[in-house]
Scaffold this motif. Sequence first.
Motif, PDB file in Angstrom:
ATOM      1  N   VAL A  21       0.838  -1.203   0.000  1.00 20.70           N
ATOM      2  CA  VAL A  21       0.000   0.000   0.000  1.00 20.70           C
ATOM      3  C   VAL A  21       0.873   1.253   0.000  1.00 20.70           C
ATOM      4  O   VAL A  21       0.654   2.178  -0.796  1.00 20.70           O
ATOM      5  N   GLN A  22       1.880   1.282   0.871  1.00 21.95           N
ATOM      6  CA  GLN A  22       2.781   2.434   0.929  1.00 21.95           C
ATOM      7  C   GLN A  22       3.548   2.581  -0.391  1.00 21.95           C
ATOM      8  O   GLN A  22       3.759   3.685  -0.873  1.00 21.95           O
ATOM      9  N   TYR A  23       3.973   1.448  -0.950  1.00 24.11           N
ATOM     10  CA  TYR A  23       4.690   1.473  -2.222  1.00 24.11           C
ATOM     11  C   TYR A  23       3.803   2.073  -3.316  1.00 24.11           C
ATOM     12  O   TYR A  23       4.235   2.930  -4.079  1.00 24.11           O
ATOM     13  N   SER A  24       2.574   1.622  -3.377  1.00 19.25           N
ATOM     14  CA  SER A  24       1.625   2.133  -4.372  1.00 19.25           C
ATOM     15  C   SER A  24       1.378   3.628  -4.177  1.00 19.25           C
ATOM     16  O   SER A  24       1.311   4.390  -5.151  1.00 19.25           O
ATOM     17  N   GLN A  25       1.254   4.055  -2.927  1.00 17.30           N
ATOM     18  CA  GLN A  25       1.055   5.476  -2.643  1.00 17.30           C
ATOM     19  C   GLN A  25       2.275   6.298  -3.055  1.00 17.30           C
ATOM     20  O   GLN A  25       2.132   7.398  -3.595  1.00 17.30           O
ATOM     21  N   LEU A  26       3.469   5.775  -2.815  1.00 19.90           N
ATOM     22  CA  LEU A  26       4.695   6.463  -3.206  1.00 19.90           C
ATOM     23  C   LEU A  26       4.757   6.637  -4.715  1.00 19.90           C
ATOM     24  O   LEU A  26       5.059   7.726  -5.216  1.00 19.90           O
ATOM     25  N   ILE A  27       4.471   5.581  -5.449  1.00 12.92           N
ATOM     26  CA  ILE A  27       4.494   5.655  -6.915  1.00 12.92           C
ATOM     27  C   ILE A  27       3.439   6.647  -7.407  1.00 12.92           C
ATOM     28  O   ILE A  27       3.703   7.444  -8.309  1.00 12.92           O
ATOM     29  N   SER A  28       2.267   6.633  -6.808  1.00 11.19           N
ATOM     30  CA  SER A  28       1.213   7.579  -7.203  1.00 11.19           C
ATOM     31  C   SER A  28       1.636   9.017  -6.937  1.00 11.19           C
ATOM     32  O   SER A  28       1.413   9.900  -7.769  1.00 11.19           O
ATOM     33  N   LEU A  29       2.250   9.247  -5.770  1.00 13.49           N
ATOM     34  CA  LEU A  29       2.714  10.586  -5.424  1.00 13.49           C
ATOM     35  C   LEU A  29       3.776  11.064  -6.414  1.00 13.49           C
ATOM     36  O   LEU A  29       3.728  12.191  -6.899  1.00 13.49           O
ATOM     37  N   LEU A  30       4.734  10.194  -6.719  1.00 13.51           N
ATOM     38  CA  LEU A  30       5.775  10.563  -7.691  1.00 13.51           C
ATOM     39  C   LEU A  30       5.170  10.873  -9.051  1.00 13.51           C
ATOM     40  O   LEU A  30       5.590  11.803  -9.740  1.00 13.51           O
ATOM     41  N   SER A  31       4.177  10.118  -9.437  1.00 14.44           N
ATOM     42  CA  SER A  31       3.515  10.354 -10.721  1.00 14.44           C
ATOM     43  C   SER A  31       2.828  11.718 -10.750  1.00 14.44           C
ATOM     44  O   SER A  31       2.953  12.470 -11.710  1.00 14.44           O
ATOM     45  N   VAL A  32       2.121  12.048  -9.677  1.00 18.99           N
ATOM     46  CA  VAL A  32       1.446  13.349  -9.584  1.00 18.99           C
ATOM     47  C   VAL A  32       2.464  14.492  -9.624  1.00 18.99           C
ATOM     48  O   VAL A  32       2.299  15.469 -10.364  1.00 18.99           O
ATOM     49  N   ILE A  33       3.536  14.358  -8.851  1.00 20.16           N
ATOM     50  CA  ILE A  33       4.554  15.408  -8.802  1.00 20.16           C
ATOM     51  C   ILE A  33       5.201  15.600 -10.164  1.00 20.16           C
ATOM     52  O   ILE A  33       5.340  16.733 -10.642  1.00 20.16           O
ATOM     53  N   THR A  34       5.587  14.511 -10.827  1.00 21.48           N
ATOM     54  CA  THR A  34       6.247  14.657 -12.128  1.00 21.48           C
ATOM     55  C   THR A  34       5.280  15.177 -13.185  1.00 21.48           C
ATOM     56  O   THR A  34       5.679  15.957 -14.051  1.00 21.48           O
ATOM     57  N   ASP A  35       4.014  14.791 -13.104  1.00 23.20           N
ATOM     58  CA  ASP A  35       3.022  15.340 -14.035  1.00 23.20           C
ATOM     59  C   ASP A  35       2.863  16.843 -13.836  1.00 23.20           C
ATOM     60  O   ASP A  35       2.759  17.610 -14.798  1.00 23.20           O
ATOM     61  N   GLN A  36       2.846  17.284 -12.582  1.00 18.83           N
ATOM     62  CA  GLN A  36       2.730  18.715 -12.306  1.00 18.83           C
ATOM     63  C   GLN A  36       3.970  19.464 -12.786  1.00 18.83           C
ATOM     64  O   GLN A  36       3.865  20.560 -13.343  1.00 18.83           O
ATOM     65  N   LEU A  37       5.141  18.882 -12.581  1.00 19.07           N
ATOM     66  CA  LEU A  37       6.366  19.510 -13.076  1.00 19.07           C
ATOM     67  C   LEU A  37       6.365  19.570 -14.600  1.00 19.07           C
ATOM     68  O   LEU A  37       6.787  20.574 -15.184  1.00 19.07           O
ATOM     69  N   ASP A  38       5.886  18.516 -15.250  1.00 16.77           N
ATOM     70  CA  ASP A  38       5.761  18.540 -16.712  1.00 16.77           C
ATOM     71  C   ASP A  38       4.901  19.719 -17.160  1.00 16.77           C
ATOM     72  O   ASP A  38       5.251  20.441 -18.094  1.00 16.77           O
ATOM     73  N   ALA A  39       3.772  19.902 -16.490  1.00 14.47           N
ATOM     74  CA  ALA A  39       2.857  20.985 -16.860  1.00 14.47           C
ATOM     75  C   ALA A  39       3.496  22.356 -16.632  1.00 14.47           C
ATOM     76  O   ALA A  39       3.354  23.257 -17.467  1.00 14.47           O
ATOM     77  N   ILE A  40       4.196  22.522 -15.522  1.00 15.36           N
ATOM     78  CA  ILE A  40       4.858  23.801 -15.242  1.00 15.36           C
ATOM     79  C   ILE A  40       5.916  24.096 -16.293  1.00 15.36           C
ATOM     80  O   ILE A  40       5.987  25.211 -16.826  1.00 15.36           O
ATOM     81  N   ILE A  41       6.721  23.106 -16.599  1.00 16.01           N
ATOM     82  CA  ILE A  41       7.787  23.294 -17.585  1.00 16.01           C
ATOM     83  C   ILE A  41       7.196  23.622 -18.945  1.00 16.01           C
ATOM     84  O   ILE A  41       7.670  24.516 -19.646  1.00 16.01           O
ATOM     85  N   GLU A  42       6.139  22.916 -19.323  1.00 16.74           N
ATOM     86  CA  GLU A  42       5.502  23.178 -20.624  1.00 16.74           C
ATOM     87  C   GLU A  42       4.940  24.603 -20.676  1.00 16.74           C
ATOM     88  O   GLU A  42       5.107  25.307 -21.676  1.00 16.74           O
ATOM     89  N   ARG A  43       4.273  25.046 -19.606  1.00 13.97           N
ATOM     90  CA  ARG A  43       3.745  26.421 -19.585  1.00 13.97           C
ATOM     91  C   ARG A  43       4.873  27.441 -19.696  1.00 13.97           C
ATOM     92  O   ARG A  43       4.756  28.441 -20.409  1.00 13.97           O
ATOM     93  N   CYS A  44       5.971  27.193 -19.001  1.00 17.34           N
ATOM     94  CA  CYS A  44       7.108  28.114 -19.059  1.00 17.34           C
ATOM     95  C   CYS A  44       7.680  28.175 -20.472  1.00 17.34           C
ATOM     96  O   CYS A  44       8.003  29.253 -20.976  1.00 17.34           O
ATOM     97  N   HIS A  45       7.805  27.029 -21.112  1.00 14.71           N
ATOM     98  CA  HIS A  45       8.310  27.003 -22.485  1.00 14.71           C
ATOM     99  C   HIS A  45       7.359  27.742 -23.429  1.00 14.71           C
ATOM    100  O   HIS A  45       7.797  28.493 -24.295  1.00 14.71           O
ATOM    101  N   GLN A  46       6.059  27.536 -23.255  1.00 12.09           N
ATOM    102  CA  GLN A  46       5.076  28.203 -24.112  1.00 12.09           C
ATOM    103  C   GLN A  46       5.117  29.716 -23.919  1.00 12.09           C
ATOM    104  O   GLN A  46       5.044  30.466 -24.877  1.00 12.09           O
ATOM    105  N   ARG A  47       5.233  30.155 -22.679  1.00  8.46           N
ATOM    106  CA  ARG A  47       5.320  31.598 -22.406  1.00  8.46           C
ATOM    107  C   ARG A  47       6.569  32.177 -23.031  1.00  8.46           C
ATOM    108  O   ARG A  47       6.555  33.274 -23.567  1.00  8.46           O
ATOM    109  N   GLY A  48       7.663  31.433 -22.947  1.00  8.75           N
ATOM    110  CA  GLY A  48       8.929  31.901 -23.532  1.00  8.75           C
ATOM    111  C   GLY A  48       8.834  32.003 -25.033  1.00  8.75           C
ATOM    112  O   GLY A  48       9.383  32.932 -25.643  1.00  8.75           O
TER     113      GLY A  48
END
Length: 72
Positions: free
Chosen positions: A40-67
């Motif tokens: 359960v903890q392992y699954s939660q860790l993987i889910s958390l990492l997925s959410v964080i990296t998805d959010q970072l992807d979105a931030i980076i993409e927005r920054c690139h688009q603004r640039g």
Amino acid sequence: MKQPTISIDDLNYLAHLRNMGHLFSELAAENTTTMHCGPVQYSQLISLLSVITDQLDAIIERCHQRGQCGEE
């Protein structure tokens, strides 16, 4: 009020964090037997990492688009 800006160094740092998250997720998926937590903890860790990296992807993409649009 002036919008805060993000520097190229900040953007590179965010990209590095995102890449580390992707790498850790891939390694963890391949190597489930060495994780020292329950399923359960392992699954939660993987889910958390997925959410964080998805959010970072979105931030980076927005920054690139603004640039590319010349926004600051």
